[in-house]
Design a protein around this motif. Sequence first.
Motif, short mmCIF file in Angstrom:
data_model
loop_
_atom_site.label_atom_id
_atom_site.label_comp_id
_atom_site.label_asym_id
_atom_site.label_seq_id
_atom_site.Cartn_x
_atom_site.Cartn_y
_atom_site.Cartn_z
N LYS A 112 11.55 5.90 -2.03
CA LYS A 112 10.48 5.51 -2.97
C LYS A 112 9.77 6.73 -3.53
CE LYS A 112 9.47 0.98 -0.92
NZ LYS A 112 8.43 0.14 -0.27
N ALA A 113 9.55 7.74 -2.69
CA ALA A 113 8.89 8.96 -3.14
C ALA A 113 9.69 9.63 -4.25
CB ALA A 113 8.70 9.92 -1.96
N LEU A 114 11.01 9.65 -4.10
CA LEU A 114 11.87 10.21 -5.15
C LEU A 114 11.72 9.40 -6.44
CD1 LEU A 114 14.10 12.16 -6.08
CD2 LEU A 114 15.78 10.53 -5.16
N PHE A 115 11.70 8.10 -6.31
CA PHE A 115 11.56 7.22 -7.48
C PHE A 115 10.25 7.50 -8.22
CE2 PHE A 115 9.87 3.28 -9.33
CZ PHE A 115 10.86 2.99 -10.24
N TYR A 116 9.18 7.72 -7.47
CA TYR A 116 7.87 7.94 -8.10
C TYR A 116 7.63 9.40 -8.48
CZ TYR A 116 6.62 3.18 -6.76
OH TYR A 116 6.57 1.80 -6.63
N GLY A 117 8.56 10.29 -8.15
CA GLY A 117 8.42 11.68 -8.53
C GLY A 117 7.51 12.50 -7.64
N VAL A 118 7.47 12.16 -6.36
CA VAL A 118 6.63 12.88 -5.41
C VAL A 118 7.36 14.13 -4.91
CG1 VAL A 118 5.48 12.75 -3.15
CG2 VAL A 118 5.48 10.76 -4.68
N TYR A 119 6.67 15.25 -4.86
CA TYR A 119 7.24 16.47 -4.30
C TYR A 119 7.34 16.34 -2.78
CZ TYR A 119 6.00 18.52 -8.83
OH TYR A 119 5.89 18.80 -10.17
N VAL A 120 8.35 17.00 -2.21
CA VAL A 120 8.51 16.98 -0.75
C VAL A 120 8.61 18.42 -0.22
CG1 VAL A 120 9.56 14.69 -0.62
CG2 VAL A 120 11.02 16.71 -0.93
N THR A 121 8.18 18.59 1.02
CA THR A 121 8.27 19.87 1.69
C THR A 121 8.71 19.64 3.12
OG1 THR A 121 7.11 21.95 2.13
CG2 THR A 121 5.84 19.92 2.42
N SER A 170 0.80 -1.23 0.00
CA SER A 170 0.00 0.00 0.00
C SER A 170 0.83 1.28 0.00
CB SER A 170 -0.97 0.01 1.18
OG SER A 170 -0.29 -0.08 2.41
N ILE A 171 2.06 1.22 0.52
CA ILE A 171 2.89 2.43 0.52
C ILE A 171 3.26 2.81 -0.91
CG2 ILE A 171 5.10 3.41 1.21
CD1 ILE A 171 4.90 1.73 3.77
N ASP A 172 3.71 1.83 -1.70
CA ASP A 172 4.04 2.12 -3.10
C ASP A 172 2.80 2.60 -3.86
OD1 ASP A 172 6.96 0.88 -3.98
OD2 ASP A 172 6.13 -0.07 -2.21
N GLU A 173 1.68 1.95 -3.63
CA GLU A 173 0.44 2.36 -4.30
C GLU A 173 0.08 3.80 -3.94
OE1 GLU A 173 -2.31 -0.55 -2.97
OE2 GLU A 173 -1.36 -2.20 -4.07
N THR A 174 0.26 4.14 -2.67
CA THR A 174 -0.07 5.48 -2.20
C THR A 174 0.84 6.52 -2.83
OG1 THR A 174 -0.90 4.62 -0.10
CG2 THR A 174 -0.27 6.95 -0.15
N LEU A 175 2.12 6.25 -2.88
CA LEU A 175 3.06 7.21 -3.47
C LEU A 175 2.79 7.43 -4.95
CD1 LEU A 175 6.32 6.10 -1.64
CD2 LEU A 175 5.03 8.22 -1.25
N LYS A 176 2.37 6.38 -5.65
CA LYS A 176 1.99 6.54 -7.06
C LYS A 176 0.81 7.49 -7.19
CE LYS A 176 3.46 1.88 -8.46
NZ LYS A 176 2.96 0.55 -8.91
N VAL A 191 -0.16 9.81 -5.00
CA VAL A 191 0.27 11.16 -4.60
C VAL A 191 0.99 11.84 -5.76
CG1 VAL A 191 1.73 12.50 -3.03
CG2 VAL A 191 0.39 10.57 -2.16
N ALA A 192 1.84 11.11 -6.45
CA ALA A 192 2.57 11.67 -7.60
C ALA A 192 1.59 12.06 -8.71
CB ALA A 192 3.59 10.66 -8.12
N GLU A 193 0.64 11.20 -8.99
CA GLU A 193 -0.35 11.48 -10.03
C GLU A 193 -1.17 12.73 -9.70
OE1 GLU A 193 -2.64 7.94 -10.20
OE2 GLU A 193 -1.03 6.73 -11.08
N CYS A 194 -1.44 12.93 -8.42
CA CYS A 194 -2.26 14.06 -7.98
C CYS A 194 -1.43 15.33 -7.78
CB CYS A 194 -2.99 13.71 -6.68
SG CYS A 194 -4.18 12.36 -6.86
N GLU A 195 -0.11 15.21 -7.92
CA GLU A 195 0.82 16.33 -7.80
C GLU A 195 0.75 17.02 -6.44
OE1 GLU A 195 0.29 18.89 -11.22
OE2 GLU A 195 1.46 17.52 -12.47
N ALA A 196 0.46 16.24 -5.42
CA ALA A 196 0.53 16.74 -4.06
C ALA A 196 1.95 16.54 -3.54
CB ALA A 196 -0.47 16.02 -3.15
N ALA A 197 2.28 17.20 -2.45
CA ALA A 197 3.58 17.04 -1.81
C ALA A 197 3.40 16.28 -0.49
CB ALA A 197 4.22 18.39 -1.54
N ILE A 198 4.42 15.57 -0.08
CA ILE A 198 4.44 15.00 1.26
C ILE A 198 5.45 15.81 2.08
CG2 ILE A 198 3.78 12.69 0.51
CD1 ILE A 198 6.72 11.84 0.85
N GLU A 199 5.21 15.89 3.37
CA GLU A 199 6.13 16.65 4.21
C GLU A 199 7.13 15.73 4.90
OE1 GLU A 199 4.04 18.61 7.42
OE2 GLU A 199 3.42 16.71 8.30
#
Length: 268
Positions: A216-225, A178-184, A186-194
């Motif tokens: 994993k977030a970096l791999f999937y292209g998730v923004y971070v803050t 579920s973590i990988d699924e979630t990060l995918k 989040v990336a699709e929705c262009e939200a950031a994780i803190e």
Amino acid sequence: MKFDLHTHHYRCGHAEGTIEDYIKEAIEKGMKVIGISDHSPYFAHSKDQAEPKIAMAKSEFPNYVNEILKLKKKYLGQIEVLLGIESDFFPEYAHLYQKEYEKYPFDYIIGSIHRVNGVSIFNKKRWHGLSDQEKVEQKDQYYELIQQSARSGMFQILGHIDAMKGYYPEFSNIQTESIDETLKVVAECEAAIEINTSGKTKDVGGWYPSDDILEKALFYGVYVTFGSDAHVPDRVGDEWDLVAARLKKIGYKEWVYFKEKRRVSVEL
């Protein structure tokens, strides 16, 4: 350029200090941007302040917004003050919360899951007597809510996405896809994780999320803050430099903050 998007104050009932205390602390620490993001009221509850030790009263919400807007003007030129809120996400009431937020000029909204099946994620008793499979189900339900919060479009930032480990460190060892699924999602929705440094105030220690999730977030292209999740002024910007160094080591080139709900990139 230092920034901190996750801070609280006295209105939530479990933090200390005024909004201005947090702003002054940020200025003293040389920060350029400070976001105020106290806990949203329980808008769906019949009471004005359903849980005085957890979230502000509904009647205080306009006062909260107006105070921040005044302080934005007062400290213009010294520091950029951003209007934020940390919002609980309850799927059945999302439309009600969204309607309330649309009344105000928020720079960003942090969406956080604090309850799963009506029980606090920080309640370690929730794990008592569960089988391994039931623990997996609890974790999957948590991440399903995070996915729903991302898809809702309500939030620019998703708060402390593995905070369920706070008082149950074994949470991180529960194996699930579920973590990988979630990060995918989040990336699709262009939200950031803190990256939230308040994990150090809980049994688990450290930050949210763990390094493996950040990789994993970096791999999937998730923004971070960045968010200290400060409940006392002293914690504003807590471990900002350490987090920046860790992100660089993992491979990040930038992180972001939000102004008028638009993403602003900051080079690491």
